[in-house]
Design a protein around this motif. Structure first.
Motif, PDB file in Angstrom:
ATOM      1  N   HIS A 177      13.360  20.504 -31.284  1.00 18.70           N
ATOM      2  CA  HIS A 177      14.648  20.925 -31.858  1.00 18.70           C
ATOM      3  C   HIS A 177      15.770  20.792 -30.829  1.00 18.70           C
ATOM      4  O   HIS A 177      16.872  20.326 -31.156  1.00 18.70           O
ATOM      5  N   ALA A 178      15.492  21.175 -29.587  1.00 20.10           N
ATOM      6  CA  ALA A 178      16.511  21.080 -28.531  1.00 20.10           C
ATOM      7  C   ALA A 178      16.874  19.623 -28.257  1.00 20.10           C
ATOM      8  O   ALA A 178      18.048  19.285 -28.075  1.00 20.10           O
ATOM      9  N   LEU A 179      15.889  18.749 -28.231  1.00 22.20           N
ATOM     10  CA  LEU A 179      16.171  17.342 -27.953  1.00 22.20           C
ATOM     11  C   LEU A 179      16.933  16.672 -29.093  1.00 22.20           C
ATOM     12  O   LEU A 179      17.679  15.721 -28.875  1.00 22.20           O
ATOM     13  N   ARG A 180      16.751  17.157 -30.307  1.00 18.92           N
ATOM     14  CA  ARG A 180      17.483  16.584 -31.442  1.00 18.92           C
ATOM     15  C   ARG A 180      18.921  17.097 -31.521  1.00 18.92           C
ATOM     16  O   ARG A 180      19.791  16.407 -32.068  1.00 18.92           O
ATOM     17  N   SER A 181      19.168  18.302 -31.007  1.00 16.75           N
ATOM     18  CA  SER A 181      20.485  18.889 -31.243  1.00 16.75           C
ATOM     19  C   SER A 181      21.288  19.180 -29.971  1.00 16.75           C
ATOM     20  O   SER A 181      22.496  19.369 -30.053  1.00 16.75           O
ATOM     21  N   ASP A 182      20.680  19.213 -28.808  1.00 14.98           N
ATOM     22  CA  ASP A 182      21.392  19.621 -27.598  1.00 14.98           C
ATOM     23  C   ASP A 182      21.459  18.455 -26.606  1.00 14.98           C
ATOM     24  O   ASP A 182      20.443  18.041 -26.046  1.00 14.98           O
ATOM     25  N   PRO A 183      22.635  17.909 -26.357  1.00 19.77           N
ATOM     26  CA  PRO A 183      22.759  16.803 -25.398  1.00 19.77           C
ATOM     27  C   PRO A 183      22.387  17.215 -23.979  1.00 19.77           C
ATOM     28  O   PRO A 183      21.892  16.400 -23.197  1.00 19.77           O
ATOM     29  N   ALA A 184      22.577  18.482 -23.633  1.00 18.16           N
ATOM     30  CA  ALA A 184      22.210  18.941 -22.290  1.00 18.16           C
ATOM     31  C   ALA A 184      20.693  18.874 -22.092  1.00 18.16           C
ATOM     32  O   ALA A 184      20.212  18.559 -20.994  1.00 18.16           O
ATOM     33  N   ALA A 185      19.939  19.140 -23.138  1.00 23.52           N
ATOM     34  CA  ALA A 185      18.473  19.070 -23.042  1.00 23.52           C
ATOM     35  C   ALA A 185      18.032  17.620 -22.847  1.00 23.52           C
ATOM     36  O   ALA A 185      17.105  17.337 -22.069  1.00 23.52           O
ATOM     37  N   ILE A 186      18.700  16.713 -23.546  1.00 18.04           N
ATOM     38  CA  ILE A 186      18.367  15.296 -23.387  1.00 18.04           C
ATOM     39  C   ILE A 186      18.676  14.847 -21.965  1.00 18.04           C
ATOM     40  O   ILE A 186      17.886  14.141 -21.329  1.00 18.04           O
ATOM     41  N   GLU A 187      19.841  15.258 -21.443  1.00 15.28           N
ATOM     42  CA  GLU A 187      20.216  14.890 -20.076  1.00 15.28           C
ATOM     43  C   GLU A 187      19.220  15.463 -19.063  1.00 15.28           C
ATOM     44  O   GLU A 187      18.800  14.775 -18.137  1.00 15.28           O
ATOM     45  N   LYS A 188      18.825  16.717 -19.253  1.00 13.17           N
ATOM     46  CA  LYS A 188      17.878  17.342 -18.336  1.00 13.17           C
ATOM     47  C   LYS A 188      16.552  16.594 -18.326  1.00 13.17           C
ATOM     48  O   LYS A 188      15.974  16.326 -17.269  1.00 13.17           O
ATOM     49  N   LEU A 189      16.061  16.221 -19.496  1.00 16.73           N
ATOM     50  CA  LEU A 189      14.800  15.483 -19.584  1.00 16.73           C
ATOM     51  C   LEU A 189      14.923  14.112 -18.933  1.00 16.73           C
ATOM     52  O   LEU A 189      14.018  13.678 -18.208  1.00 16.73           O
TER      53      LEU A 189
END
Length: 131
Positions: A99-111
């Protein structure tokens, strides 16, 4: 009949003599008097009940559905429940991460930074060897 008696007398002289003596004692005990105890219950019937009760106790302890099998299955059940709880917790974590990876750009950047070593323009990435 003479052959059987001769054979039995030879057996009585060997190692099986105590067993045969016990058998003779049991047979005479079962057939003495009128074959009953003081209360009138026949001795063979009482002997049958004692053997039957012993067999039932043994089966209830050692049988396929006995106490020891139950304890073993109970232990397996507890272990499986623990595994299910751990897997449910893992599923919840992965669901939150999806859910975080689909909706939060900060989570994508962190990963992307952690897993692939990406950096923003102007940043320097220093990767240390893993111990």
């Amino acid at each position: 009949m003479k052959v059987l008696q001769g054979w039995m007398s030879k057996l009585r002289q060997g190692r099986i003599a105590p067993v045969i003596e016990r058998w003779d004692q049991l047979r005479s005990w079962l057939s003495e008097d009128d074959g009953t105890w003081n209360d009138g219950a026949p001795r063979p019937f009482i002997l049958f009940l004692a053997l039957f009760g012993t067999a039932m106790v043994a089966i209830s302890l050692f049988g396929d559905q006995g106490l020891f099998a139950y304890r073993s299955l109970y232990g397996q059940s507890r272990q499986l429940r623990r595994e299910v709880t751990e897997l449910e917790a893992r599923e919840d974590y992965l669901t939150r991460q999806i859910h975080a990876l689909r909706s939060d750009p900060a989570a994508i950047e962190k990963l992307a930074r952690q897993k692939f070593g990406y950096a923003k323009p102007g940043e320097i990435v220093i990767q240390l060897p893993k111990p």
